[in-house]
Structures are given as C-alpha cells and as structure tokens.
Design a protein around this motif. Structure first.
Motif, PDB file in Angstrom:
ATOM      1  N   CYS A 148       0.847  -1.203   0.000  1.00 40.54           N
ATOM      2  CA  CYS A 148       0.000   0.000   0.000  1.00 40.54           C
ATOM      3  C   CYS A 148       0.876   1.244   0.000  1.00 40.54           C
ATOM      4  O   CYS A 148       1.881   1.331   0.719  1.00 40.54           O
TER       5      CYS A 148
ATOM      6  N   HIS B 230       0.185   4.001   1.212  1.00 37.69           N
ATOM      7  CA  HIS B 230       0.014   4.841   2.399  1.00 37.69           C
ATOM      8  C   HIS B 230       1.097   4.502   3.424  1.00 37.69           C
ATOM      9  O   HIS B 230       2.051   5.244   3.575  1.00 37.69           O
ATOM     10  N   LEU B 231       0.967   3.339   4.090  1.00 38.18           N
ATOM     11  CA  LEU B 231       1.972   2.958   5.080  1.00 38.18           C
ATOM     12  C   LEU B 231       2.530   1.573   4.838  1.00 38.18           C
ATOM     13  O   LEU B 231       3.194   1.014   5.722  1.00 38.18           O
ATOM     14  N   GLY B 232       2.238   0.991   3.692  1.00 30.15           N
ATOM     15  CA  GLY B 232       2.914  -0.248   3.316  1.00 30.15           C
ATOM     16  C   GLY B 232       2.188  -1.536   3.627  1.00 30.15           C
ATOM     17  O   GLY B 232       2.747  -2.616   3.425  1.00 30.15           O
ATOM     18  N   CYS B 233       0.966  -1.490   4.147  1.00 30.05           N
ATOM     19  CA  CYS B 233       0.235  -2.738   4.395  1.00 30.05           C
ATOM     20  C   CYS B 233      -0.003  -3.462   3.064  1.00 30.05           C
ATOM     21  O   CYS B 233      -0.080  -2.829   2.017  1.00 30.05           O
TER      22      CYS B 233
ATOM     23  N   CYS C 271      -7.080  -1.919   0.928  1.00 28.14           N
ATOM     24  CA  CYS C 271      -6.083  -2.050   1.990  1.00 28.14           C
ATOM     25  C   CYS C 271      -6.816  -2.243   3.312  1.00 28.14           C
ATOM     26  O   CYS C 271      -7.696  -1.452   3.656  1.00 28.14           O
TER      27      CYS C 271
ATOM     28  N   CYS D 265      -5.738  -1.822   6.300  1.00 30.65           N
ATOM     29  CA  CYS D 265      -5.268  -1.017   7.442  1.00 30.65           C
ATOM     30  C   CYS D 265      -6.073   0.262   7.654  1.00 30.65           C
ATOM     31  O   CYS D 265      -6.576   0.513   8.736  1.00 30.65           O
ATOM     32  N   HIS D 266      -6.195   1.085   6.598  1.00 30.18           N
ATOM     33  CA  HIS D 266      -6.895   2.367   6.776  1.00 30.18           C
ATOM     34  C   HIS D 266      -7.883   2.622   5.650  1.00 30.18           C
ATOM     35  O   HIS D 266      -8.248   3.769   5.390  1.00 30.18           O
ATOM     36  N   GLY D 267      -8.282   1.550   4.961  1.00 26.24           N
ATOM     37  CA  GLY D 267      -9.332   1.704   3.956  1.00 26.24           C
ATOM     38  C   GLY D 267      -8.877   2.280   2.635  1.00 26.24           C
ATOM     39  O   GLY D 267      -9.715   2.769   1.870  1.00 26.24           O
ATOM     40  N   GLY D 268      -7.597   2.243   2.340  1.00 23.35           N
ATOM     41  CA  GLY D 268      -7.136   2.706   1.026  1.00 23.35           C
ATOM     42  C   GLY D 268      -7.771   1.859  -0.079  1.00 23.35           C
ATOM     43  O   GLY D 268      -7.914   0.646   0.068  1.00 23.35           O
TER      44      GLY D 268
ATOM     45  N   PRO E  57      -6.515   7.197   2.313  1.00 20.95           N
ATOM     46  CA  PRO E  57      -5.374   8.112   2.512  1.00 20.95           C
ATOM     47  C   PRO E  57      -4.160   7.913   1.612  1.00 20.95           C
ATOM     48  O   PRO E  57      -3.246   8.736   1.700  1.00 20.95           O
TER      49      PRO E  57
HETATM   50  S1  FES Z   1      -1.556   1.325   4.946  1.00 24.48           S
HETATM   51 FE1  FES Z   1      -3.043   1.128   3.395  1.00 24.48          FE
HETATM   52  S2  FES Z   1      -4.484   2.670   3.781  1.00 24.48           S
HETATM   53 FE2  FES Z   1      -2.999   2.897   5.346  1.00 24.48          FE
END
Ligand code: FES
Length: 289
Positions: A173, A175-178, A191, A193-196, A208
């Motif tokens: 991802c 955003h933060l790599g998930c 994603c 983690c945060h709905g990306g 995000p």
């Molecule tokens: S790590 Fe994917 S949306 Fe935050």
C-alpha cells in the motif's frame, strides 16, 4: 563623637552587630570587556545557547536531509525474474464472440516474487486487462437488463488487443505499506489497514494513499532468442503484447524486473517509500506533510 558610635558612610566600617564583609569592602572585578580572549559569564551563556540551538537544528535537519539525499541515491540491484509462460497470464484476450456481462475480460494473477533483499520480497498482481477500465459499461438505474446486455455486447465485441495492456502491480500500500488485496467484486485493490482503495490499475480511488500502487517492470520475451546486453537495455528483446496475446508460441515467457512508482496520470517515477507523494506540492514538503 562617642568612641563606640558607628561612623555611617565610611567604607569598611561596621554600623551594627554584623561583623562580616560589606559590599563596599569588595574590590571591583577588573573590566575584561575589551579582551576578546576573556570569557565572561554572559558571553559563555550566549555561546552555550548558540551552540545548543545549532545542535538541536542539526538533530532535526540531519536525518531529514540525509533521508532526502541518500534515498534517491540508494541503489538496489534488480534482475529480471522469469515468472512463467505468457499463456499463464494472457488469459481471456479479445476478440469476444457473443459476450455477456459475465464474460471474462482479461485476467488478474497473483504471485510472490523474491528480491535480492528481504525488503525487495514482494507479492505482485499481474494484470492483463483494459488500458481504460472506465470504458466498461455500467447499468443505469432505469435500464432493463436486456438493454444493458445489448450495450455490453456491443462494447465488448469491439474490443481488440490494442485496448489491453499487461501490468505488474506491487501489493505494498502506498500509504503505510500494508499488503493490499485484489477484490474481484470491485475489480480493484483494498487495503485492510486504513481503507485505502485502488482501481484495477492501482490508481487511488479512496482513502489516505498519497499515490497509486507501485509497479514492477514487466516484459514478454522469447526464451529461445539471445540478445546482447545493450539490445536488452534498448528493449529489443520485448515481444509486443498484441503479438504475444494471439501467439501459440510456447517459448514466450513473462519476466518482471525493477519496481517504480507512478502518479495518478501513470507517469513513472523512481521508487518511493510508502507515504511519499511523487508529484505536486506535497512531494516537496514531505516528510513534513
Ligand atoms: S496502509 Fe493502506 S491505507 Fe494505510
């Protein structure tokens, strides 16, 4: 005047029971203000404050500057990795005969690819699909299923190999790599983690992430043919996708190579870390954004 009467105003004389030294007794400090080599307390504290500010600024700026300067210079050696026969990935190519909305248009495959370091290990999605997925018809609320089927059939029948391309999309991802997962229902990536959310080409559709999913170089080659390194560098070993998609040659292989980042217009950029925008004002302000 009586003998024991205090003589007020006379330096060094006692005027009460206190018998210690008086301020007036203290010999004035010599004035060193004109001596550049002499460190007064004021000058020492000023210098210490100045030095402390410098150390604090360095503590903040050195990692930031180091990150900004060394990250683009960080080199990783990538090599082309054979991920199998082209026929494993170029599935459901056009033309389509009597297509319906359930007709498969291309295919998305998922596989793990090991890199030269643990950081380079990655799962990629190999997408053989439409260059412009937004052209796919969607039913409108007041449209009958018969009318939509007809519209879809007309659209799908007109598709040709030139409307397709082959992408390798990294599941990290932006955003933060998930790790993102492909969702066949929405024909996109989500994603946990945060709905990306991303579309089938990895472009951001919600959440995000500051940029699309990163991609990996991909090419189709004929494994029976040999090329000089400079010809490979120039791309002369690459079999055009339109040729490969309609070929029965069992020697055509799919290779993946170096990862890179893209912007929403799908322009390529050097690989960026998660969280880093690749273009626009925010890319200049990172990591303060
Ligand atoms: S790590 Fe994917 S949306 Fe935050």
């Amino acid at each position: 005047m009586a003998e024991d009467e205090p003589r007020n105003g006379a330096p060094g004389m006692q005027s009460g029971p206190y018998q210690g030294p008086r301020a007036a007794d203290v010999t004035p400090e010599p004035d060193h203000s004109d001596d550049p080599g002499y460190i007064t307390r004021t000058r020492f504290l000023s210098n210490a404050a100045f030095a402390g500010t410098g150390v604090l600024a360095a503590a903040i700026m050195v990692p930031v500057v180091g990150f900004a300067v060394t990250n683009p210079l960080k080199r990783e050696n990538y090599r082309w990795v054979d991920i199998g026969p082209a026929s494993d990935y170029l599935k459901n190519p056009p033309p389509y005969v009597n297509p319906t909305p359930s007709t498969k248009i291309g295919e998305v495959a998922s596989l793990a690819v090991a890199g030269p370091s643990s950081d380079a290990d990655r799962r990629i999605y190999v997408v053989y699909g439409l260059k412009d997925p937004s052209t796919r018809p969607q039913p409108s609320p007041d449209e009958s299923s018969e009318a939509f089927d007809k519209k879809f059939a007309a659209w799908a029948s007109a598709l040709r190999a030139k409307d397709f391309d082959l992408l390798a999309i990294w599941n990290r991802c932006a955003h933060l790599g998930c790790p993102v997962a492909y969702s066949p229902g929405s024909a996109g990536y989500v994603c946990p983690c945060h709905g990306g959310a991303y579309n089938s080409r990895g472009l951001v559709t919600g959440g995000p992430p500051p940029r699309p999913l990163d991609r990996v170089d991909i090419k189709i080659v004929d494994q029976t043919k040999m090329y000089e390194p400079q010809d490979i560098e120039a791309g002369k070993d690459r079999i055009p996708l339109e040729v490969a998609a309609t070929s029965n040659n069992p020697n055509l292989r799919v290779l993946v190579g170096k990862p890179y980042s893209i912007d929403q217009e799908q322009q390529p950029f050097p690989l960026h870390d998660p969280g880093m925008p690749v273009s626009g004002t925010l890319s200049h302000l990172y990591p303060f954004t």
